[in-house]
Design an enzyme around this catalytic site. Sequence first.
Site, short mmCIF file in Angstrom:
data_model
loop_
_atom_site.label_atom_id
_atom_site.label_comp_id
_atom_site.label_asym_id
_atom_site.label_seq_id
_atom_site.Cartn_x
_atom_site.Cartn_y
_atom_site.Cartn_z
N ILE A 38 -6.92 7.06 -49.77
CA ILE A 38 -7.53 7.40 -48.50
C ILE A 38 -8.22 8.78 -48.43
O ILE A 38 -9.09 9.03 -47.71
CB ILE A 38 -6.37 7.35 -47.39
CG1 ILE A 38 -5.29 8.45 -47.77
CG2 ILE A 38 -5.96 6.15 -47.05
CD1 ILE A 38 -4.37 8.70 -46.67
N ASP A 85 -5.65 20.84 -60.69
CA ASP A 85 -4.37 20.34 -60.89
C ASP A 85 -3.10 21.29 -60.21
O ASP A 85 -2.78 22.14 -60.47
CB ASP A 85 -3.87 20.46 -62.44
CG ASP A 85 -2.69 20.06 -62.78
OD1 ASP A 85 -1.89 19.59 -61.88
OD2 ASP A 85 -2.25 19.96 -63.98
N ASN A 112 -4.88 16.33 -49.14
CA ASN A 112 -4.79 14.72 -49.18
C ASN A 112 -3.78 14.59 -50.27
O ASN A 112 -2.82 13.51 -50.40
CB ASN A 112 -5.89 14.02 -49.14
CG ASN A 112 -5.86 12.45 -49.40
OD1 ASN A 112 -5.22 11.85 -48.46
ND2 ASN A 112 -6.03 12.04 -50.57
N TYR A 197 10.95 12.98 -51.97
CA TYR A 197 9.54 12.77 -51.16
C TYR A 197 10.10 13.01 -49.93
O TYR A 197 8.80 13.73 -49.27
CB TYR A 197 9.27 11.25 -51.42
CG TYR A 197 7.92 10.73 -50.67
CD1 TYR A 197 6.82 11.27 -51.38
CD2 TYR A 197 8.01 9.92 -49.47
CE1 TYR A 197 5.64 10.99 -50.53
CE2 TYR A 197 6.90 9.61 -49.02
CZ TYR A 197 5.69 10.34 -49.43
OH TYR A 197 4.43 9.83 -48.83
N LYS A 201 7.55 15.86 -47.76
CA LYS A 201 6.76 15.68 -46.70
C LYS A 201 7.22 16.60 -45.42
O LYS A 201 6.20 16.64 -44.69
CB LYS A 201 6.74 14.14 -46.59
CG LYS A 201 6.01 13.30 -47.59
CD LYS A 201 4.48 13.56 -47.49
CE LYS A 201 3.83 13.94 -48.89
NZ LYS A 201 2.54 14.12 -48.96
#
Length: 333
Positions: A38, A85, A112, A197, A201
């Site tokens: 995306i 990086d 992103n 994760y 997030k």
Amino acid sequence: MSLPTFDVSSTAEQVADTFASDIAGKNVLVTGTSQNGIGFETARVIAKYANLVIITGYSLERLQKSAEALRKEGGKAEIRPLVLDLASLAAVRKAAAEVNAYSEPLHVLIHNAADTNATYRITEDDIEGQMAIDHLGPFLLTKLLYPKLLASTSSSWLPRIVIVASGAQGAGPGIDWTMLRKPHPGSPQESSVFARYHEAKSANVLFALALAKRCEGKLRAYSLHPGIIFSNIFTKEAMLPALKAMGDIKEDGSQNPDASHPWKTIPEGAATTLVAAFDHRLNDKSGAYLMDCADASETAGGPHNRSAFNSDIANADKLWTLSEEIVGEEFKI
């Protein structure tokens, strides 16, 4: 002029075409732009109208392939690749110095990139990989590019920061602050990719909330859930057992059309990013968490709405302070 209402099936190109005049002349940096993702689609549709699109990646070879493919699209924007990086604070500082040396201002910063290694690792800075790439690297990059973003301010434009999070932000209890840098040995965050994760997030959502509060009137910040897209993360060997167990993929590794959630295409997955970056109907909603091209900040009403933990400004402030300590730099607004 009345604007269309975007929804779950809207595409990034539809959004870009709608806001073509707003994108015209803008300089945008998009992290994580490998082909078939995306981020690449985000860069592609913005490049149709923008002045400059800076694309980043940690692999020079893949970055050059993305740049070549974008140039073949024939958009108006100059495509400028930048090796970045996010797992290395030194590399982030080097890349930021390069961007700051550009003569052009920076109108939009789109975070992103995400860690898709699907394996537990500790970086050279003694930081767990997912948190380094998903939050702490972007936090430092934002801090270093903040003056350049402010330089793009005009009577008709406030700079924007867009952070691609995930519905996984609401899939757990929040962040264990004692393990922001790296999990304790034997903790679920060490043994489960998904547990970490969720925390990474959550940090994305809280970072946008903190930016909105601290930068009020100077820039706008948004986080978002792009939807669930069959991207390269679904082909990582380390992820396959868990993804099969959840019913996301079949035994042969292919996408399961009967999964418990709807799938989005890549163009649909990038649409909410474009809304966050350019839709002026969000001007008074800085700090919002978006899903399916709309504000999903309320803590009730669906499994992917912003969680109560990630709606708490006290948690956003705590994340900011601890992030400053870990990267070793104070982020003053």
